[in-house]
Scaffold this active site. Structure first.
Site, PDB file in Angstrom:
ATOM      1  N   LEU A 336      -6.522  11.978 -20.817  1.00 39.93           N
ATOM      2  CA  LEU A 336      -6.323  12.714 -22.066  1.00 39.93           C
ATOM      3  C   LEU A 336      -4.899  12.576 -22.570  1.00 39.93           C
ATOM      4  CD1 LEU A 336      -8.099  16.030 -21.048  1.00 39.93           C
ATOM      5  CD2 LEU A 336      -8.961  14.372 -22.704  1.00 39.93           C
ATOM      6  N   GLY A 337      -3.984  12.363 -21.655  1.00 41.93           N
ATOM      7  CA  GLY A 337      -2.601  12.247 -22.090  1.00 41.93           C
ATOM      8  C   GLY A 337      -1.654  12.236 -20.915  1.00 41.93           C
ATOM      9  N   GLY A 339       1.593  14.197 -19.575  1.00 40.91           N
ATOM     10  CA  GLY A 339       2.447  15.362 -19.763  1.00 40.91           C
ATOM     11  C   GLY A 339       3.749  15.170 -19.032  1.00 40.91           C
ATOM     12  N   GLY A 340       4.634  16.146 -19.140  1.00 41.40           N
ATOM     13  CA  GLY A 340       5.921  16.062 -18.484  1.00 41.40           C
ATOM     14  C   GLY A 340       5.804  16.066 -16.970  1.00 41.40           C
ATOM     15  N   PHE A 341       4.695  16.521 -16.465  1.00 38.30           N
ATOM     16  CA  PHE A 341       4.587  16.677 -15.021  1.00 38.30           C
ATOM     17  C   PHE A 341       3.518  15.786 -14.417  1.00 38.30           C
ATOM     18  CE2 PHE A 341       6.036  20.456 -17.107  1.00 38.30           C
ATOM     19  CZ  PHE A 341       7.225  20.713 -16.441  1.00 38.30           C
ATOM     20  N   GLY A 342       2.956  14.913 -15.228  1.00 39.83           N
ATOM     21  CA  GLY A 342       1.942  14.022 -14.707  1.00 39.83           C
ATOM     22  C   GLY A 342       0.837  13.822 -15.728  1.00 39.83           C
ATOM     23  N   LYS A 358      -4.881  17.987 -14.145  1.00 41.38           N
ATOM     24  CA  LYS A 358      -3.533  17.418 -14.216  1.00 41.38           C
ATOM     25  C   LYS A 358      -3.134  16.929 -12.833  1.00 41.38           C
ATOM     26  CE  LYS A 358      -0.232  18.442 -16.845  1.00 41.38           C
ATOM     27  NZ  LYS A 358       0.875  18.904 -17.647  1.00 41.38           N
ATOM     28  N   ASP A 454       9.708  23.563 -22.520  1.00 37.28           N
ATOM     29  CA  ASP A 454       9.280  22.304 -23.128  1.00 37.28           C
ATOM     30  C   ASP A 454       8.235  22.563 -24.210  1.00 37.28           C
ATOM     31  OD1 ASP A 454       9.313  19.612 -23.580  1.00 37.28           O
ATOM     32  OD2 ASP A 454       8.103  19.073 -21.834  1.00 37.28           O
TER      33      ASP A 454
END
Ligand code: NAG
Ligand code: NAG
Ligand code: NAG
Ligand code: NAG
Ligand code: NAG
Ligand code: NAG
Length: 649
Positions: A336-337, A339-342, A358, A454
């Site tokens: 899906l995308g 993110g900053g953390f994975g 995630k 964030d």
């Protein structure tokens, strides 16, 4: 409430004990049949704080029930490290004395949970719950269930019909009744039996919340007939029926005026038709009921600590294997995308539920140790504008987090991505407002202040009704410590991050206020903050341009061209641009808190008393952009990045 606390609750405890001793032998009936109870798995951390808060809230509740004759009360002690939020409710038909006696019994029972930082006890006559964070608006939660009595009515079908009709009417009427309580009775066709039933919601839920909760409860209690008694319970409501009167006749409320709307008379007509005509249908219905009752022994005894599974037991543990197959082995197709953390993947669980998984990119041992603490914390965050963490997996090669899935994806796609221009003004305003409320909750209403760090459109997800839900909160703490300074890895995104945090690592909740202001300008303009807008003479970043237009009184030039100017009020848009500029001011103290922002967004007064000062920001070359007339020395100390002043003013 604060200073004379100790004396006061000792005092109250003396009263509690006296009342128990004095009232017990009276011919009252406080109805302390246990329906369910549960203790959280997690213990409070500072026991002296916790118990003094708990005792104080309990005596406050008792005070309200006994001296103010209330049937519903909430109380909290939220100041120190182990806050307690508590709620007590008696069925309205109980006398004050019975209500207090029932309450005292719940207190005695709930103390069996020892140091658990959340617990519930539900009796026929009353209930008591406390948690370490506010739950007053909760309606329906996992763990909702029913208890059926063990006697069966002989006239099964007629009894079932009467129960179903009465309960349905109560579910329609109760949310419309002041105080969310109704008691009613109905004769069973063809014999001297009467059904008695009540419905009740917590007084702190909304009318639709009450409705939703009772609808779930009705679904649960429907498993009970033809058993003579049934009770359904949930976080925010309670339903009970019986063939035996459990409240005085004069407590019965005429619910007919609240039925309205035609829905229920239609239902009656259908039921009437069934009763009158269809012997065959009755037979089928009987067989179906019999099948249901024998197959799933729902008339079983009270199940153990099942109540409110989520917040009482912490995050659910998912198996790594299941999540791996749910996401087709973390395939690109399911991604899906990032993110900053994975990376985030769409997953379909074996029960058909769709979730977002995630895969955390951090796997240091310290992160792993912090992980469980953080996850436990964020799994307790419940707010309509914050994405819900459903659970996690800690056993496999990667740490995985499981979130609710939002089909509409993230806000950035709607602002400047593939769905650009799809949002109208009302939707944009709702997104601004909801995001502000979600942040205000994280900062001020949850018992620990969580700073997101964030905030940006790709972290704001949209539900089916385009209401915003903030994602990725509470994770920044998992990053290694030395990443607070400007680098590709710091917790934040260029263009959205407040300069004092990016450069000096100075963290406060005003860091989120800043990012929120930037996001608001993006929502209004449909432009990226980092996008340079050039005409013949100047090239300007969004914030720079917004400020100049504001100074020139030409705010509206900022508004997205895809918005139809007939659907928004120019004054309102101007005011919101000014609020955004207040949020991005350079002095941290000049920025409003998020709860102030919520208030500002609600009011229609202009901001003339508090005109914003010029913002600062960091451009895409990691330069701090400041106004030469504002103080710059705070920005020129030992910053890790090189930055230059922006000459263009
Ligand atoms: C909480 O405390 C109780 C008793 O004080 C103890 O039995 C229990 O193991 C503790 N639970 C946790 C998760 O530490
Ligand atoms: C608990 O909190 C109080 C202040 O609220 C503090 O004085 C006390 O030292 C704390 N106890 C522990 C064990 O941390
Ligand atoms: C709270 O009340 C209970 C029951 O009366 C008592 O045993 C306990 O000592 C009290 N705790 C504190 C911290 O006051
Ligand atoms: C508390 O737990 C003890 C031991 O399990 C039990 O004997 C007692 O009845 C419980 N108290 C209440 C009020 O349920
Ligand atoms: C039915 O439940 C009551 C208590 O709720 C119990 O005393 C009784 O023994 C039960 N009867 C049967 C047949 O299980
Ligand atoms: C209801 O009836 C009871 C006796 O059954 C009586 O004590 C009580 O005062 C009555 N309440 C009202 C509100 O009339």
């Amino acid at each position: 409430m604060k200073a004379p606390m100790t004396r006061r609750w000792w005092c109250w405890w003396a009263v509690v004990v006296t009342v128990i001793v004095v009232l017990k032998p009276a011919r009252s009936d406080p109805q302390i049949e246990l329906i369910n109870d549960g203790c959280s798995q997690y213990n409070a951390t500072n026991l002296s704080d916790f118990f003094s808060n708990l005792n104080a809230t309990f005596s406050d509740l008792r005070n309200q029930l006994s001296t103010e004759n209330k049937k519903f009360a909430t109380a909290q002690q939220a100041r120190s490290s182990n806050p307690v939020y508590a709620m007590a409710q008696c069925r309205n038909y109980l006398s004050t004395a019975d209500c207090v006696a029932c309450y005292d019994a719940t207190v005695a029972q709930i103390r069996n949970c020892s140091a658990a930082n959340g617990a519930r006890v539900i009796y026929d006559g009353c209930f008591l719950r406390y948690e370490s964070n506010s739950f007053y608006d909760q309606t329906t939660l996992p763990g909702n269930s029913q208890i059926c009595g063990n006697r069966t009515e002989t006239q099964a079908t007629a009894f079932d019909t009467a129960v179903t009709g009465l309960i349905s009417d109560l579910v329609v009427a109760t949310p419309k009744i002041n105080g969310f309580f109704a008691a009613s009775q109905r004769a069973v066709a063809g014999g001297g039996v009467t059904v008695y039933a009540i419905a009740q919601c917590a007084e702190t839920v909304s009318q639709t919340g009450c409705q939703d909760c009772l609808t779930v409860a009705r679904g649960n209690i429907q498993a009970c007939p033809p058993n003579a008694d049934g009770t359904a319970f949930d976080a925010g409501c309670f339903l009970r029926y019986s063939d035996t009167a459990f409240f005085a006749d004069n407590q019965t409320i005429n619910i007919t005026p609240f039925l309205g709307g035609g829905g229920s008379s239609k239902k009656k007509a259908i039921i009437g038709g069934v009763v009158g005509g269809g012997g065959f249908i009755l037979l089928i219905l009987g067989i179906f009921l019999w099948y249901q009752l024998t197959k799933a022994p729902k008339a079983a005894k009270r199940r153990g600590n099942i109540l409110g599974a989520t917040e009482l037991q912490g995050p659910e543990q998912y198996s790594y294997k299941d999540l791996k197959s749910a996401t087709k082995n973390f395939s690109e197709e399911n991604k899906l995308g990032e993110g900053g953390f994975g990376d985030i993947y769409k997953g379909t669980l074996t029960n058909g539920n769709v979730v977002a998984v995630k895969k955390l990119a951090i796997a240091t041992s310290r992160a792993k140790a912090d992980f469980e603490t953080e996850v436990r914390l964020i799994s307790n965050v419940h707010h309509r504008n914050l994405i819900r963490l459903l659970g996690c997996s800690t056993k496999g090669p990667d740490l995985l987090l499981v979130y609710e899935f939002m089909a509409n994806g993230s806000l950035d796609k709607f602002l400047y991505g593939e769905k650009r221009g799809a949002l109208n003004w009302k939707q944009r305003f709702d997104i601004i407002f909801g995001t502000a409320r979600g942040l205000a909750y994280l900062h001020e209403q949850f018992h620990v202040c969580i700073i997101h760090r964030d905030i940006k459109p790709s972290n704001i997800l949209l539900d089916d009704f385009f209401q915003p839900k903030i994602a990725d909160f509470g994770l920044a703490k998992l990053l290694p410590e030395d990443q607070s300074h400007l680098s590709t890895r710091f917790a934040g995104t260029l263009g959205y991050t407040a300069p004092e945090y990016a450069i000096h690592g100075q963290l406060s909740e005003k860091v989120d206020t800043y990012s929120f202001g930037v996001v608001v300008l993006e929502i209004i303009s449909g432009r990226r903050t980092t996008e340079v807008m050039s005409d013949e003479t100047v090239s300007e970043f969004l914030l720079e341009q917004a400020w100049k237009l504001y100074e020139a009184g030409m705010h509206l030039k900022l508004v997205d061209d895809t918005l139809d100017s007939s659907e928004y009020n120019a004054e309102e848009v101007k005011r919101i641009i000014e609020i955004a500029l207040m949020c991005t001011q350079s002095p941290v103290s000049a920025r409003p808190t998020m709860s102030e922002v919520v208030v500002l967004l609600c009011s229609d007064r202009s901001l003339e008393q508090r005109p914003p000062t010029r913002p600062t920001f960091i451009d895409s070359d990691k330069r701090i952009v400041v106004d030469t007339t504002t103080s710059t020395q705070s920005l020129t100390s030992n910053a890790t990045a090189s930055f230059t002043e922006f000459a263009g003013r």
